[in-house]
Motif scaffolding. Sequence first.
Motif, PDB file in Angstrom:
ATOM      1  N   GLY A  84       0.803  -1.174  -0.024  1.00  0.00           N
ATOM      2  CA  GLY A  84      -0.074   0.058  -0.058  1.00  0.00           C
ATOM      3  C   GLY A  84       1.049   1.217   0.119  1.00  0.00           C
ATOM      4  N   LYS A  85       1.424   1.604   1.132  1.00  0.00           N
ATOM      5  CA  LYS A  85       2.408   2.758   1.052  1.00  0.00           C
ATOM      6  C   LYS A  85       3.916   2.401   0.990  1.00  0.00           C
ATOM      7  N   TYR A  86       4.280   0.944   1.217  1.00  0.00           N
ATOM      8  CA  TYR A  86       5.679   0.728   0.711  1.00  0.00           C
ATOM      9  C   TYR A  86       5.558  -0.330  -0.184  1.00  0.00           C
ATOM     10  N   ILE A  87       7.065  -0.719  -0.425  1.00  0.00           N
ATOM     11  CA  ILE A  87       7.199  -2.019  -1.171  1.00  0.00           C
ATOM     12  C   ILE A  87       8.060  -2.682  -0.271  1.00  0.00           C
ATOM     13  N   SER A  88       7.750  -4.134  -0.192  1.00  0.00           N
ATOM     14  CA  SER A  88       8.575  -4.781   0.762  1.00  0.00           C
ATOM     15  C   SER A  88       9.362  -5.975  -0.030  1.00  0.00           C
ATOM     16  N   LEU A  89      10.418  -6.462   0.331  1.00  0.00           N
ATOM     17  CA  LEU A  89      11.376  -7.287  -0.190  1.00  0.00           C
ATOM     18  C   LEU A  89      11.383  -8.580   0.603  1.00  0.00           C
ATOM     19  N   LYS A  90      11.448  -9.588  -0.021  1.00  0.00           N
ATOM     20  CA  LYS A  90      11.584 -10.759   0.828  1.00  0.00           C
ATOM     21  C   LYS A  90      13.188 -11.366   0.917  1.00  0.00           C
ATOM     22  N   LEU A  91      13.915 -11.427   1.808  1.00  0.00           N
ATOM     23  CA  LEU A  91      14.999 -12.034   2.032  1.00  0.00           C
ATOM     24  C   LEU A  91      15.285 -13.469   1.753  1.00  0.00           C
ATOM     25  N   PRO A  92      16.466 -14.086   1.562  1.00  0.00           N
ATOM     26  CA  PRO A  92      16.551 -15.525   1.469  1.00  0.00           C
ATOM     27  C   PRO A  92      16.309 -16.110   3.127  1.00  0.00           C
ATOM     28  N   SER A  93      16.533 -15.424   3.921  1.00  0.00           N
ATOM     29  CA  SER A  93      16.254 -15.815   5.337  1.00  0.00           C
ATOM     30  C   SER A  93      14.784 -15.785   5.504  1.00  0.00           C
ATOM     31  N   GLY A  94      13.884 -15.284   4.662  1.00  0.00           N
ATOM     32  CA  GLY A  94      12.547 -15.409   4.878  1.00  0.00           C
ATOM     33  C   GLY A  94      11.989 -14.341   5.521  1.00  0.00           C
ATOM     34  N   GLU A  95      12.791 -13.460   5.819  1.00  0.00           N
ATOM     35  CA  GLU A  95      12.594 -11.836   6.600  1.00  0.00           C
ATOM     36  C   GLU A  95      12.183 -10.982   5.471  1.00  0.00           C
ATOM     37  N   TRP A  96      11.062  -9.962   5.613  1.00  0.00           N
ATOM     38  CA  TRP A  96      10.573  -9.083   4.943  1.00  0.00           C
ATOM     39  C   TRP A  96      11.271  -7.708   5.401  1.00  0.00           C
ATOM     40  N   VAL A  97      11.958  -6.879   4.401  1.00  0.00           N
ATOM     41  CA  VAL A  97      12.280  -5.649   4.597  1.00  0.00           C
ATOM     42  C   VAL A  97      11.821  -4.713   3.839  1.00  0.00           C
ATOM     43  N   LEU A  98      11.784  -3.236   4.044  1.00  0.00           N
ATOM     44  CA  LEU A  98      11.377  -2.306   3.122  1.00  0.00           C
ATOM     45  C   LEU A  98      12.240  -2.249   2.133  1.00  0.00           C
ATOM     46  N   ASP A  99      11.907  -2.062   0.695  1.00  0.00           N
ATOM     47  CA  ASP A  99      12.760  -2.127  -0.336  1.00  0.00           C
ATOM     48  C   ASP A  99      13.766  -0.741  -0.434  1.00  0.00           C
ATOM     49  N   HIS A 100      13.107   0.222  -0.006  1.00  0.00           N
ATOM     50  CA  HIS A 100      13.784   1.723  -0.117  1.00  0.00           C
ATOM     51  C   HIS A 100      15.029   1.422   0.990  1.00  0.00           C
ATOM     52  N   ARG A 101      14.710   0.891   1.910  1.00  0.00           N
ATOM     53  CA  ARG A 101      15.843   1.055   3.019  1.00  0.00           C
ATOM     54  C   ARG A 101      16.876  -0.261   2.694  1.00  0.00           C
ATOM     55  N   TRP A 102      16.480  -1.398   1.979  1.00  0.00           N
ATOM     56  CA  TRP A 102      17.347  -2.190   1.640  1.00  0.00           C
ATOM     57  C   TRP A 102      18.252  -1.800   0.663  1.00  0.00           C
ATOM     58  N   THR A 103      17.644  -1.137  -0.550  1.00  0.00           N
ATOM     59  CA  THR A 103      18.616  -0.654  -1.204  1.00  0.00           C
ATOM     60  C   THR A 103      19.704   0.519  -0.791  1.00  0.00           C
ATOM     61  N   TRP A 104      19.004   1.474  -0.142  1.00  0.00           N
ATOM     62  CA  TRP A 104      20.249   2.238   0.550  1.00  0.00           C
ATOM     63  C   TRP A 104      21.158   1.571   1.280  1.00  0.00           C
ATOM     64  N   GLU A 105      20.834   0.717   2.271  1.00  0.00           N
ATOM     65  CA  GLU A 105      21.833  -0.278   3.047  1.00  0.00           C
ATOM     66  C   GLU A 105      22.641  -0.997   2.103  1.00  0.00           C
ATOM     67  N   GLN A 106      22.262  -1.341   1.211  1.00  0.00           N
ATOM     68  CA  GLN A 106      23.228  -2.141   0.081  1.00  0.00           C
ATOM     69  C   GLN A 106      24.110  -1.257  -0.674  1.00  0.00           C
ATOM     70  N   ALA A 107      23.942  -0.209  -0.843  1.00  0.00           N
ATOM     71  CA  ALA A 107      24.834   0.804  -1.399  1.00  0.00           C
ATOM     72  C   ALA A 107      25.875   1.590  -0.576  1.00  0.00           C
ATOM     73  N   ASN A 108      25.034   2.096   0.869  1.00  0.00           N
ATOM     74  CA  ASN A 108      25.613   2.849   1.822  1.00  0.00           C
ATOM     75  C   ASN A 108      25.911   2.520   2.860  1.00  0.00           C
ATOM     76  N   GLY A 109      25.742   1.208   3.445  1.00  0.00           N
ATOM     77  CA  GLY A 109      25.640   0.611   4.749  1.00  0.00           C
ATOM     78  C   GLY A 109      24.599   0.911   5.599  1.00  0.00           C
ATOM     79  N   PRO A 110      24.601   0.600   6.880  1.00  0.00           N
ATOM     80  CA  PRO A 110      23.596   0.649   7.647  1.00  0.00           C
ATOM     81  C   PRO A 110      23.056   2.218   8.002  1.00  0.00           C
ATOM     82  N   ILE A 111      21.655   2.281   8.274  1.00  0.00           N
ATOM     83  CA  ILE A 111      21.064   3.720   8.513  1.00  0.00           C
ATOM     84  C   ILE A 111      21.271   3.866  10.013  1.00  0.00           C
ATOM     85  N   PRO A 112      21.924   5.265  10.434  1.00  0.00           N
ATOM     86  CA  PRO A 112      21.920   5.340  11.549  1.00  0.00           C
ATOM     87  C   PRO A 112      20.650   5.398  12.324  1.00  0.00           C
TER      88      PRO A 112
END
Length: 171
Positions: A84-112
């Motif tokens: 609805g508001k966000y796009i979620s991404l399923k990781l190989p571990s089975g965990e769901w994460v917000l796609d925009h956060r995942w994209t940022w963390e893959q390029a720039n590291g953890p979000i403070p």
Amino acid sequence: MREDGIGRKWTEQEVALLTEFYPLTPMAKLVLKVGKTAGQIKNKVANLKLRRDQSFLDATRFKPGSLGPATHNWIEPGERRDTGKYISLKLPSGEWVLDHRWTWEQANGPIPDDCVIVARDGNIKNTALANLQLVSKDEHCRRNRVRKYPAELQDVILAQQDLKRAIREKS
């Protein structure tokens, strides 16, 4: 008493059938054999403390690492879903994460902890790295306070706030 047996006490014969067949018989067949609903059988099994046979459990469970039968609701890792508001991404571990956060963390590291990811164009479903921006939570609140005003005034209000902040910092 109803014709379907609901509200009727368990007979000794029904209890004996349940005790005999429960360890190795699937629920659908138990319902037919005993003449009770699945809910009634589950309640009685809990009261009698009956257990399934280990061979039955081994035969009906998914094996570690297997996907099990192709089901209508299985979602492969890497797939995305629109919540609805966000796009979620399923990781190989089975965990769901917000796609925009995942994209940022893959390029720039953890979000403070004191920061959030926002979309430059205002559409958080646009998860292109160029559209994502790291801002402090204070900045995020400041930006959201002006959303109630028309678009023409939002830029003016934000520029005015930036100017006031710069003046305070110089003083």
